[in-house]
Design a protein around this motif. Structure first.
Motif, PDB file in Angstrom:
ATOM      1  N   MET A  49     -56.611  -3.884 -65.910  1.00  0.00           N
ATOM      2  CA  MET A  49     -57.496  -2.892 -65.306  1.00  0.00           C
ATOM      3  C   MET A  49     -58.180  -3.456 -64.062  1.00  0.00           C
ATOM      4  O   MET A  49     -58.853  -4.480 -64.120  1.00  0.00           O
ATOM      5  CB  MET A  49     -58.556  -2.436 -66.312  1.00  0.00           C
ATOM      6  N   ASP A  50     -58.014  -2.743 -62.950  1.00  0.00           N
ATOM      7  CA  ASP A  50     -58.730  -3.105 -61.726  1.00  0.00           C
ATOM      8  C   ASP A  50     -60.149  -2.536 -61.748  1.00  0.00           C
ATOM      9  O   ASP A  50     -61.071  -3.151 -61.224  1.00  0.00           O
ATOM     10  CB  ASP A  50     -57.978  -2.575 -60.508  1.00  0.00           C
ATOM     11  N   TYR A  51     -60.294  -1.366 -62.348  1.00  0.00           N
ATOM     12  CA  TYR A  51     -61.609  -0.736 -62.493  1.00  0.00           C
ATOM     13  C   TYR A  51     -61.716  -0.142 -63.885  1.00  0.00           C
ATOM     14  O   TYR A  51     -60.762   0.444 -64.397  1.00  0.00           O
ATOM     15  CB  TYR A  51     -61.822   0.377 -61.457  1.00  0.00           C
ATOM     16  N   VAL A  52     -62.894  -0.295 -64.490  1.00  0.00           N
ATOM     17  CA  VAL A  52     -63.171   0.263 -65.816  1.00  0.00           C
ATOM     18  C   VAL A  52     -64.387   1.174 -65.700  1.00  0.00           C
ATOM     19  O   VAL A  52     -65.445   0.745 -65.229  1.00  0.00           O
ATOM     20  CB  VAL A  52     -63.445  -0.842 -66.856  1.00  0.00           C
ATOM     21  N   TYR A  90     -52.044   4.691 -57.414  1.00  0.00           N
ATOM     22  CA  TYR A  90     -53.242   4.583 -58.245  1.00  0.00           C
ATOM     23  C   TYR A  90     -52.974   5.261 -59.586  1.00  0.00           C
ATOM     24  O   TYR A  90     -52.313   6.307 -59.642  1.00  0.00           O
ATOM     25  CB  TYR A  90     -54.442   5.265 -57.569  1.00  0.00           C
ATOM     26  N   ASN A 150     -60.846   4.498 -68.452  1.00  0.00           N
ATOM     27  CA  ASN A 150     -62.196   4.883 -68.848  1.00  0.00           C
ATOM     28  C   ASN A 150     -62.406   4.493 -70.310  1.00  0.00           C
ATOM     29  O   ASN A 150     -61.507   4.691 -71.137  1.00  0.00           O
ATOM     30  CB  ASN A 150     -62.368   6.397 -68.678  1.00  0.00           C
ATOM     31  N   ILE A 152     -53.165  -0.100 -58.123  1.00  0.00           N
ATOM     32  CA  ILE A 152     -54.486  -0.021 -58.740  1.00  0.00           C
ATOM     33  C   ILE A 152     -54.405   0.718 -60.073  1.00  0.00           C
ATOM     34  O   ILE A 152     -54.014   1.895 -60.123  1.00  0.00           O
ATOM     35  CB  ILE A 152     -55.499   0.692 -57.814  1.00  0.00           C
ATOM     36  N   TYR A 179     -54.896   6.487 -63.369  1.00  0.00           N
ATOM     37  CA  TYR A 179     -56.140   6.698 -64.120  1.00  0.00           C
ATOM     38  C   TYR A 179     -55.797   7.239 -65.509  1.00  0.00           C
ATOM     39  O   TYR A 179     -55.076   8.242 -65.639  1.00  0.00           O
ATOM     40  CB  TYR A 179     -57.068   7.685 -63.399  1.00  0.00           C
ATOM     41  N   THR A 192     -56.581   1.907 -63.409  1.00  0.00           N
ATOM     42  CA  THR A 192     -57.945   2.140 -63.883  1.00  0.00           C
ATOM     43  C   THR A 192     -57.945   2.867 -65.216  1.00  0.00           C
ATOM     44  O   THR A 192     -57.034   3.645 -65.515  1.00  0.00           O
ATOM     45  CB  THR A 192     -58.756   2.975 -62.866  1.00  0.00           C
TER      46      THR A 192
END
Length: 234
Positions: A213-216, A160, A192, A188, A162, A190
Motif C-alpha cells: 500500500m502506497d496510501y492507507v 492507480y 481503505n 500507486i 483503490y 491504495t
C-alpha cells in the motif's frame, strides 16, 4: 486518451434503493432511524416492496464503487475510471449496470448465476435515514474473473488502484494479484481500512496486503483497532 482507465477500483457493489417511506414500513421490518445494519431473513422482502410501493431512486453504490463514481465525476472524462465486482443476473443487476454506465464508469462485473444482486435499502423518514444492506452476490466474487484477459487488461491499463477493506472478506487473492502487479510496475496501490471489524477479523489478509500500500485511508477508530496487536504497537 491519456486518462482512459487510469483509476481502477475493486469492491462489493451494492445497488442503493433510496425512498421516502413511512413509519408503518419501518415498524414492519423493525428498522430504527439513524442506523445501519446487515439484512436478516426478515428484511429480504423489503427491497422488492420498496421498488413497487414507493418512488425509488437507484444508485450504483457500495464503498469502493461510490468512491470511483465520485472520482469519475471529478475527472469528467468518460471511461477514466474502471470498476470490478460481483452482481447477480437479475433486474437489480441490470439497473446497476445502467446506473454505472450513465455515471461514465467502465464496469466489468462478474455476474453470479445463483445469488441476487447486493442491495442497500436507504429508508428516509422526516429527513432522517436508515440503511439495511444485503450483500448477497457482492460476496461471490472470484479471482478467476479478474484473470480473464479482458478484465486483467483493466489492471494493466490503470496507474492507480483503490480497494476498500471490505473486499478483504470476499477475495483477498484478487487484492494480492493487483497489489503485486502495482509494485512490480511501480504504480500507486491504495486501500481503505473501512471499519474496525475489518481490522480485527481480517487482519491476516490486511497485513499481507499492507506492504504494497502506497496510501492507507481510515479514521481514528479504525486506526486504533488496527494498531492493537500489530507491529504499530498499542
Amino acid at each position: 486518451m491519456a486518462l482512459e482507465g487510469i483509476l481502477l477500483g475493486m469492491g462489493n457493489p451494492l445497488l442503493d434503493i433510496s425512498a421516502v417511506v413511512d413509519e408503518d414500513f419501518l415498524n414492519k421490518y423493525g428498522i430504527k432511524l439513524n442506523n445501519a445494519i446487515l439484512a436478516e431473513d426478515k428484511h429480504l422482502p423489503m427491497y422488492e416492496q420498496m421498488a413497487s410501493k414507493y418512488n425509488v431512486e437507484y444508485i450504483a453504490g457500495g464503498a469502493t464503487q461510490n468512491s470511483i463514481r465520485v472520482a469519475q465525476w471529478m475527472l469528467q472524462i468518460p471511461g477514466a475510471t474502471s470498476y470490478i465486482g460481483c452482481i447477480g443476473k437479475d433486474k437489480f443487476g441490470k439497473e446497476m449496470k445502467k446506473n454505472s454506465k450513465i455515471a461514465g464508469v467502465n464496469v466489468h462485473y462478474y455476474e453470479d448465476e445463483t445469488a441476487p444482486t447486493g442491495t442497500c435499502a436507504v429508508c428516509v423518514v422526516g429527513g432522517e435515514r436508515s440503511l439495511v444492506a444485503n450483500l448477497s452476490a457482492a460476496n461471490c466474487y472470484k479471482s478467476e474473473h479478474l484473470k480473464r484477459p479482458e478484465n486483467w487488461a483493466l489492471v494493466e491499463k490503470a496507474k492507480y488502484f483503490y480497494i476498500a477493506g471490505f473486499f478483504l472478506t470476499v477475495s483477498p487473492e484478487s487484492i494480492q494479484l493487483v497489489a503485486e502487479h502495482a509494485a512490480a510496475m511501480k504504480k500507486i496501490f491504495t486501500m481503505n481500512l473501512s471499519a474496525p471489524f475489518i481490522c480485527e477479523f481480517s487482519r491476516d489478509a490486511q497485513e499481507k496486503a499492507l506492504p504494497y500500500m502506497d496510501y492507507v485511508f481510515g479514521n481514528e477508530t479504525e486506526a486504533q483497532t488496527f494498531s492493537k496487536g500489530s507491529w504499530l504497537g498499542d
